[in-house]
Enzyme design. Structure first.
Site, PDB file in Angstrom:
ATOM      1  N   MET A 132     -12.645  13.130  24.215  1.00  0.00           N
ATOM      2  CA  MET A 132     -12.843  12.026  24.820  1.00  0.00           C
ATOM      3  C   MET A 132     -11.872  10.862  24.657  1.00  0.00           C
ATOM      4  O   MET A 132     -11.701  10.016  25.712  1.00  0.00           O
ATOM      5  CB  MET A 132     -14.139  11.477  23.814  1.00  0.00           C
ATOM      6  CG  MET A 132     -15.445  12.225  23.928  1.00  0.00           C
ATOM      7  SD  MET A 132     -16.020  12.534  25.530  1.00  0.00           S
ATOM      8  CE  MET A 132     -16.846  10.746  25.797  1.00  0.00           C
ATOM      9  N   ASP A 169      -3.153   9.780  17.328  1.00  0.00           N
ATOM     10  CA  ASP A 169      -3.757  10.995  16.662  1.00  0.00           C
ATOM     11  C   ASP A 169      -2.797  11.526  15.309  1.00  0.00           C
ATOM     12  O   ASP A 169      -2.052  10.608  15.067  1.00  0.00           O
ATOM     13  CB  ASP A 169      -3.830  12.470  17.987  1.00  0.00           C
ATOM     14  CG  ASP A 169      -4.835  13.032  17.645  1.00  0.00           C
ATOM     15  OD1 ASP A 169      -4.777  13.728  16.580  1.00  0.00           O
ATOM     16  OD2 ASP A 169      -5.683  13.248  18.285  1.00  0.00           O
ATOM     17  N   GLU A 182     -16.376  14.127  14.841  1.00  0.00           N
ATOM     18  CA  GLU A 182     -17.627  13.754  14.496  1.00  0.00           C
ATOM     19  C   GLU A 182     -18.183  14.228  13.099  1.00  0.00           C
ATOM     20  O   GLU A 182     -18.748  15.315  12.829  1.00  0.00           O
ATOM     21  CB  GLU A 182     -18.653  14.284  15.555  1.00  0.00           C
ATOM     22  CG  GLU A 182     -19.960  13.796  15.416  1.00  0.00           C
ATOM     23  CD  GLU A 182     -20.080  12.257  16.009  1.00  0.00           C
ATOM     24  OE1 GLU A 182     -19.205  11.646  16.131  1.00  0.00           O
ATOM     25  OE2 GLU A 182     -21.474  12.130  16.448  1.00  0.00           O
ATOM     26  N   SER A 191     -21.332  10.005  18.752  1.00  0.00           N
ATOM     27  CA  SER A 191     -22.491  10.256  19.717  1.00  0.00           C
ATOM     28  C   SER A 191     -23.751  10.380  18.681  1.00  0.00           C
ATOM     29  O   SER A 191     -24.924  10.275  19.206  1.00  0.00           O
ATOM     30  CB  SER A 191     -22.329  11.367  20.541  1.00  0.00           C
ATOM     31  OG  SER A 191     -21.521  12.497  20.058  1.00  0.00           O
ATOM     32  N   HIS A 214     -20.597   4.023  23.261  1.00  0.00           N
ATOM     33  CA  HIS A 214     -20.715   5.174  23.427  1.00  0.00           C
ATOM     34  C   HIS A 214     -20.250   5.727  24.640  1.00  0.00           C
ATOM     35  O   HIS A 214     -20.952   5.457  25.749  1.00  0.00           O
ATOM     36  CB  HIS A 214     -22.125   5.721  22.937  1.00  0.00           C
ATOM     37  CG  HIS A 214     -22.305   6.930  23.041  1.00  0.00           C
ATOM     38  ND1 HIS A 214     -23.672   7.622  23.626  1.00  0.00           N
ATOM     39  CD2 HIS A 214     -21.533   8.289  22.896  1.00  0.00           C
ATOM     40  CE1 HIS A 214     -23.688   8.662  23.437  1.00  0.00           C
ATOM     41  NE2 HIS A 214     -22.467   9.242  22.889  1.00  0.00           N
TER      42      HIS A 214
END
Ligand code: NAD
Length: 735
Positions: free
Chosen positions: A337, A356, A415, A442, A463
């Site tokens: 994403m 990152d 996540e 999400s 989102h």
């Protein structure tokens, strides 16, 4: 004579150049005032002996977007008001109203002077219909020129002569294809079809248009000449005998009969080509009047045009907040994403730092943009130079210090609550005090994540949906403490990247995923009942969904469903998941390794290309199968739409979504909810809340409690209310 929307300059050769340039608008559109002025201009030109011919062009970079759809929407309001007063006379009055534009263009083409349309940029809908009424059409060859009759996309059809002129210029098959899909044509394609006469360099546009008149362009259209025959010879030819029997079947395959506007195009062309031109126009006007009275046209125009525009322009933006400026945006997490979020941000002209865990991962994220740029350059959508500029805006790094001066940070790491907490703390250790922090989570509630932040008032959810560069929707999620400035900034960012936002209060699954989840869950129920999988998938497409629920589940990953089930059980207890669903998903994921498309197998098998995906034959062995002839497809269609719409109604009742426009637009842009309905809540309003509630009761009796209508629906049904009537478009909370 002077006009507000047009200027006229007549040259020494007696050619009048009319330039359409509406003050205070970025694009020209047909309004009642524009039509009045054009009407006057036609009279003036016809009466002025010094004028030999007319070239009409635009003073803006585009030619025109066509009719102002708010004007069309006002016809609905007019019709509803008239119907209440005089039911019989209402349709007649609407008929007179809808004929205005068509009559104006007919007047233009029969005024006795030659008209040439000089198409300098995008020319859509009513504007192209006006151009078709001109005796000559010249288009610029600039890449920005798009020619289309896109009305079908908002539930209507070209009702100002388009369905009559296009098939009298192009062959019927091309004409139908163009109008029933609403596709855009380049100038060259329009010329090949016979819809424009010349395509020239932009600088040559006006001279070439004037030259047509100097060369003696006749002020008479081909269809007004004696002995005119449509290309291909009309309806009663061998070629037509091939085309016409198949045309309705092809349309049905594409639209499942859900779009009355598309079918009306076929009728207008088929009937219109058999009669004189003026009768054809009358036939078109009749169908147009009829289509304007359909629920589909009303709901599609409201959601897909009016509401989408309003939301895009910041309908939910809190008042009094200054417009956010983005000198730099940081994206943390350069994975699936994050990499694409960096791309859309850079494409909007905003510098991005892409962070990152190490330089290699950050570089890998940036390489995604390089791939997207190369693709766009290859297709001619972007110049090499613009592509390089876009890429130069993305700085990949592992050094958090690079985000110190960012105005907005978008977090897109794993996540995982622990990882997100650690990353939030690391970001806030360097981030400037007034920056806004957004998470792209999400599934994790924003209020919980904001607990990791020292400034929860500046913490918000943004989102995205995958693929980010294609999906137009963004859900903006408000945590309990999210402040107005964070909301305004998030909405300004979404506007900057030219996507459509909906604002949603915090809950598990937010809005879109809650609805999508119901869609997939209903398909699980059907599989468990033994409905053959192919029938489930086909029923979904017949209901107007772009992707079947099993196919969709493969796209989002079956193991993701499995993980979400497990998380729900852990957080909310075992009763939160239907044990039969858990068993089905466990069987697929753990028993069969069927994780979805990414694994090459899920509900479908994905053989190497060019072979097509096929439903996994093993699905038949999971549950005793019903005979196909025993399955009632119409009930399957209802179940799939009703379960989603009911979930949308619940989100309104819970105050998660507060504005029906957002529920509707979010459902169409987020997961393609049957667009002809206008979206989840328009689907309910369209049939009436009482009818919907009764339907829910019937389905609940047969298929389970999840169909039971909610207290809000019952109350609304008893009062005869609609969602738009009760909640307006104002974002008020449910009582
Ligand atoms: P992903 O695994 O592809 O990417 C996550 C990235 O975060 C990886 O590159 C990883 O190296 C990086 N990362 C992990 N720890 C880090 C740290 N401490 N510092 C910096 N970078 C770190 O995951 P994804 O699919 O891109 O998902 C990212 C987020 O977006 C998740 O919150 C997910 O729920 C959400 N999301 C995903 C989708 C989807 O379709 N995949 C859709 C909407 C939202």
């Amino acid at each position: 004579m002077s006009y507000e929307n047009f200027t006229i300059e007549t040259d020494a050769d007696g050619i009048a150049l009319i330039t359409w340039d509406m003050p205070g608008k970025s694009m020209n559109v047909f309004t009642a005032a524009v039509m009045d002025e054009l009407d006057g201009i036609i009279d003036t030109v016809a009466a002025d002996g010094g004028i030999k011919g007319v070239v009409i062009t635009s003073g803006k970079s585009s030619f025109s977007g066509g009719a102002d759809l708010s004007m069309i929407q006002s016809m609905f309001t007019f019709q509803q008001a008239e119907k209440a007063k005089d039911p019989a006379g209402a349709a007649e009055k609407l008929f007179a109203l809808t004929g205005r534009m068509s009559a104006l263009f007919r007047k233009l083409e029969t005024c006795g002077k030659p008209w040439v349309s000089a198409i300098n940029g995008t020319c859509m809908g009513g504007a192209f219909e006006m151009s078709l009424a001109c005796h000559g059409r010249v288009a610029s060859n600039a890449g920005s020129v798009k020619i289309a009759l896109p009305e079908v996309k908002v539930g209507i059809f070209p009702g100002a002569g388009g369905t009559q002129r296009v098939p009298r210029l192009a062959n019927a098959q091309d004409a139908l294809q163009m109008m029933t899909t609403g596709q855009s044509l380049t100038g060259a394609r329009a010329r090949a079809m016979g819809l424009v006469h010349q395509v020239v360099e932009p600088g040559q546009l006006i001279p070439a248009a004037k030259q047509m008149i100097k060369d003696g362009l006749k002020p008479v259209q081909p269809w007004d000449e004696k002995g005119f025959k449509a290309p291909g010879g009309g309806i009663w030819t061998p070629a037509s005998a091939q085309l016409w029997p198949a045309a309705p079947a092809i349309l049905r395959r594409e639209t499942a009969g859900n779009y009355p506007g598309a079918l009306a195009i076929l009728k207008c062309v088929y009937e219109g080509l058999q009669v004189p031109f003026d009768t054809g126009l009358r036939i078109e006007q009749r169908y147009f009047t009829h289509i304007l009275q359909t629920t589909e046209a009303f709901s599609m125009i409201r959601s897909l045009f009016i509401s989408m525009q309003e939301l895009g322009k910041g309908a939910r933006r809190p008042a009094g907040q200054p417009k956010a400026e983005f000198g730099k945006i940081a994206v943390v997490g350069a994975g699936f994403m994050g990499a694409s979020i960096a791309y859309v941000t850079a494409a909007a002209g905003i510098p991005v730092v892409l962070i990152d865990r190490d330089q290699e991962a950050a570089d890998k994220g940036r390489s995604v943009s390089a791939g997207l740029v190369a693709g766009a350059v290859g297709k001619g959508r972007l110049t090499q130079e613009d592509g390089e500029t876009l890429l130069s805006r993305i700085t990949p790094t592992a050094d958090y210090a690079a985000l110190a001066d960012a105005d907005l940070v978008i977090e897109a790491v794993f996540e995982d609550r622990t990882v997100k907490k650690e990353v939030t703390e690391k970001i806030e250790a360097v981030l400037k005090a007034d920056a806004i922090f957004a998470s792209n989570t999400s599934t994790l509630p924003i209020t919980g994540l904001a607990g990791n932040s020292k400034r929860p008032g500046q913490f918000i959810g943004i989102h995205f949906f995958s693929p980010v560069e294609k999906m137009m929707l963004v859900e903006v999620i408000l945590g309990k403490e999210t402040g107005d400035r964070a909301l305004a900034t998030a909405l300004d960012y979404v506007a900057a990247i030219r996507k459509t936002p909906i604002v949603v209060n915090d809950t598990r699954g937010f809005y879109v995923n809650r609805c999508v989840f119901r869609y997939m869950a209903e398909a699980y129920d059907m599989l468990i009942e033994g409905v053959p999988a192919a029938i489930i998938e086909n029923a979904a497409r017949m209901a107007g969904m772009p992707v079947g629920p099993l196919s969709l589940n493969d796209e989002v990953a079956v193991d993701l469903s499995y993980k979400i089930f497990k998380a729900s059980v852990a957080d909310l207890g075992p009763q939160s998941v239907d044990p039969r669903h858990m068993e089905l998903v466990t069987k697929l994921v753990e028993g069969e390794g069927r994780l979805g498309r990414k694994a090459g197998k899920g509900f479908y098998d994905y053989p190497p290309k060019p072979a097509k995906k096929k439903l996994w034959p093993g699905l038949k062995d999971l549950y005793p199968q019903q005979k196909p002839e025993d399955v009632d497809i119409s009930v399957l269609k209802q179940r799939l739409l009703v379960t989603i719409a009911l979930e949308a109604a619940r989100t309104m009742e819970e105050g998660i979504v507060t504005d029906p426009r957002e529920a509707d637009v979010g459902s169409i842009l987020g997961f393609g909810f049957a667009p002809y309905t206008g979206g989840t809540l328009s689907y309910i309003d369209g049939m009436g809340v009482q009818v919907f509630t009764d339907l829910c009761e019937t389905l609940a009796a047969r298929y389970g409690e999840h169909f039971r209508p909610t207290p809000l629906l019952r109350e609304m049904a008893s009062r005869g209310e609609t969602f738009y009537g009760r909640f307006g478009g104002t974002g008020r909370k449910a009582a």
